[in-house]
Design a protein around this motif. Structure first.
Motif, short mmCIF file in Angstrom:
data_model
loop_
_atom_site.label_atom_id
_atom_site.label_comp_id
_atom_site.label_asym_id
_atom_site.label_seq_id
_atom_site.Cartn_x
_atom_site.Cartn_y
_atom_site.Cartn_z
N TRP A 197 0.85 -1.20 0.00
CA TRP A 197 0.00 0.00 0.00
C TRP A 197 0.89 1.25 0.00
CZ3 TRP A 197 -5.30 -0.20 -0.36
CH2 TRP A 197 -5.98 1.02 -0.26
N PHE A 198 1.13 1.81 -1.19
CA PHE A 198 1.95 3.01 -1.33
C PHE A 198 1.09 4.24 -1.02
CE2 PHE A 198 4.02 -0.22 -3.77
CZ PHE A 198 5.37 0.06 -3.72
N THR A 199 1.48 4.99 -0.01
CA THR A 199 0.74 6.19 0.38
C THR A 199 1.69 7.38 0.46
OG1 THR A 199 -0.62 7.21 2.13
CG2 THR A 199 0.99 5.57 2.83
N GLY A 200 1.20 8.54 0.09
CA GLY A 200 2.01 9.76 0.12
C GLY A 200 1.31 10.86 -0.64
N LEU A 201 1.86 12.04 -0.58
CA LEU A 201 1.27 13.20 -1.24
C LEU A 201 1.30 13.07 -2.75
CD1 LEU A 201 2.91 16.04 0.91
CD2 LEU A 201 0.52 15.27 1.03
N SER A 202 0.48 13.86 -3.41
CA SER A 202 0.53 13.96 -4.86
C SER A 202 1.91 14.46 -5.26
CB SER A 202 -0.54 14.93 -5.36
OG SER A 202 -0.46 15.09 -6.75
N GLY A 203 2.55 13.78 -6.22
CA GLY A 203 3.88 14.18 -6.64
C GLY A 203 5.01 13.59 -5.81
N SER A 204 4.66 12.77 -4.83
CA SER A 204 5.70 12.19 -3.96
C SER A 204 6.49 11.09 -4.66
CB SER A 204 5.06 11.62 -2.69
OG SER A 204 4.16 10.57 -3.00
N GLY A 205 5.90 10.49 -5.67
CA GLY A 205 6.57 9.40 -6.38
C GLY A 205 5.93 8.04 -6.16
N LYS A 206 4.71 8.02 -5.62
CA LYS A 206 4.02 6.76 -5.33
C LYS A 206 3.92 5.87 -6.56
CE LYS A 206 0.19 8.62 -4.07
NZ LYS A 206 0.65 9.99 -4.39
N SER A 207 3.34 6.41 -7.62
CA SER A 207 3.11 5.61 -8.82
C SER A 207 4.42 5.18 -9.46
CB SER A 207 2.27 6.41 -9.84
OG SER A 207 0.98 6.66 -9.33
N THR A 208 5.40 6.07 -9.46
CA THR A 208 6.69 5.77 -10.08
C THR A 208 7.40 4.65 -9.34
OG1 THR A 208 6.88 8.07 -10.80
CG2 THR A 208 8.88 6.74 -10.83
N VAL A 209 7.44 4.73 -8.02
CA VAL A 209 8.09 3.69 -7.23
C VAL A 209 7.30 2.39 -7.30
CG1 VAL A 209 8.87 3.01 -4.93
CG2 VAL A 209 9.15 5.38 -5.68
N ALA A 210 5.98 2.48 -7.19
CA ALA A 210 5.14 1.28 -7.25
C ALA A 210 5.33 0.56 -8.59
CB ALA A 210 3.68 1.64 -7.04
N ASN A 211 5.43 1.33 -9.66
CA ASN A 211 5.63 0.75 -10.98
C ASN A 211 6.99 0.05 -11.07
OD1 ASN A 211 4.71 0.48 -13.85
ND2 ASN A 211 6.56 1.68 -14.23
N ALA A 212 8.01 0.68 -10.49
CA ALA A 212 9.35 0.09 -10.50
C ALA A 212 9.39 -1.19 -9.67
CB ALA A 212 10.37 1.10 -9.96
N VAL A 213 8.69 -1.18 -8.54
CA VAL A 213 8.61 -2.38 -7.70
C VAL A 213 7.89 -3.50 -8.45
CG1 VAL A 213 7.54 -3.37 -5.62
CG2 VAL A 213 8.73 -1.17 -5.49
N GLU A 221 7.13 20.55 -0.18
CA GLU A 221 7.85 21.53 -1.00
C GLU A 221 8.45 20.87 -2.24
OE1 GLU A 221 8.45 20.94 2.21
OE2 GLU A 221 7.61 22.72 3.20
N ILE A 222 8.96 19.67 -2.07
CA ILE A 222 9.53 18.93 -3.20
C ILE A 222 8.42 18.49 -4.15
CG2 ILE A 222 10.85 16.90 -3.89
CD1 ILE A 222 12.49 19.00 -2.45
N CYS A 223 7.33 17.99 -3.58
CA CYS A 223 6.18 17.58 -4.40
C CYS A 223 5.67 18.75 -5.23
CB CYS A 223 5.05 17.05 -3.52
SG CYS A 223 5.44 15.54 -2.60
N GLU A 224 5.63 19.92 -4.61
CA GLU A 224 5.13 21.10 -5.31
C GLU A 224 6.10 21.55 -6.39
OE1 GLU A 224 2.73 25.20 -4.18
OE2 GLU A 224 3.59 23.95 -2.59
N GLN A 225 7.39 21.35 -6.16
CA GLN A 225 8.37 21.70 -7.20
C GLN A 225 8.24 20.76 -8.39
OE1 GLN A 225 12.30 21.64 -5.45
NE2 GLN A 225 11.77 23.17 -3.89
N ARG A 226 7.99 19.51 -8.11
CA ARG A 226 7.82 18.55 -9.20
C ARG A 226 6.52 18.83 -9.95
NH1 ARG A 226 8.99 13.01 -5.72
NH2 ARG A 226 11.26 13.24 -5.49
N ASP A 227 5.41 18.84 -9.21
CA ASP A 227 4.07 19.15 -9.73
C ASP A 227 3.87 18.64 -11.16
OD1 ASP A 227 1.51 20.09 -9.43
OD2 ASP A 227 2.01 22.20 -9.76
N PRO A 228 4.01 17.33 -11.39
CA PRO A 228 3.97 16.79 -12.76
C PRO A 228 2.66 17.04 -13.50
CG PRO A 228 3.78 15.03 -11.14
CD PRO A 228 4.15 16.28 -10.39
N LYS A 229 1.57 17.20 -12.77
CA LYS A 229 0.26 17.41 -13.41
C LYS A 229 -0.23 18.86 -13.28
CE LYS A 229 -0.96 12.76 -11.90
NZ LYS A 229 -1.89 11.98 -11.04
#
Length: 213
Positions: free
Chosen positions: A40-56, A145-153
């Motif tokens: 169960w990957f949980t975290g803020l939007s832009g934290s990298g949940k989907s990216t890490v989950a996909n890599a796993v 702050e990092i999530c907001e800097q990334r802000d991919p969407k």
């Protein structure tokens, strides 16, 4: 804390009974050669949940595991397409995913789920629906702050402008996991290293014993 209780089925018909399958859970697990679990990957939007989950998911697949990945955006295209982003809809979103995840675990799979899931009570509800050891909370701990800097969407920008309401981390709360099984920091490590951290947890706790040799 989530302001809503979990949705309960009311007025169940006495005609609705649990159908017992001919193939047991134990038989399915044995055929896969590894223990089932819900990552169960949980975290803020832009934290990298989907990216890490996909890599796993890819690492586990390459090891010969039977896996599936449930992503928050993908699920909202179909199963949860009728839900918005109010606190109440977020609760229902997680309830449905919990039920789907339980089915995947029953089938003996290693299923990864990437959802903000901001409320502790809802994450613990899913944990309580699974067998002991099947729920593995993976906290993708990335500063807002990092999530907001990334802000991919571009969502943080819209939230700051008032175009999006109830945005987690801005005007809706995110309750930090206090004792996650895996604590990942994407701001400090590469995606590959973060994914390996999760897979190493599974190896060290005996989930992959039959496939990791």
């Amino acid at each position: 804390m989530s302001p809503y209780k979990a949705v309960e089925t009311e007025d169940k018909s006495s005609d609705v009974v649990w159908h017992l399958a001919s193939v047991s859970h134990e038989e399915r697990v044995k055929s896969h050669g590894h223990r089932p679990a819900v990552l169960w990957f949980t975290g803020l939007s832009g934290s990298g949940k989907s990216t890490v989950a996909n890599a796993v998911d890819k690492m586990l697949h390459d090891l010969g595991c039977k896996t599936y990945l449930l992503d928050g955006d993908n699920v909202r295209h179909g199963l949860n397409g009728d839900l918005g982003f109010s606190d109440q809809d977020r609760v229902e979103n997680i309830r449905r995913i919990g039920e789907v995840s339980k089915l995947f675990a029953d089938a003996g799979l290693l299923v990864s789920t990437a959802f903000i899931s901001p409320f502790t009570v809802d994450r613990e509800l899913v944990r309580g629906q699974l067998q002991a050891g099947q729920f593995i909370e993976v906290f993708i701990d990335t500063p807002v702050e990092i999530c907001e800097q990334r802000d991919p969407k571009g969502l943080y920008k819209k939230a700051r402008a008032g175009e999006i309401k109830n945005f987690t981390g801005i005007d809706s709360a995110y309750e930090l996991p206090l004792q996650p099984e895996v604590h990942v920091k994407t701001a400090e490590h590469s995606i590959e290293a973060c994914a390996k951290q999760v897979v190493d947890y599974l190896k060290s706790h005996g989930y992959l014993k039959a496939v990791s040799s």
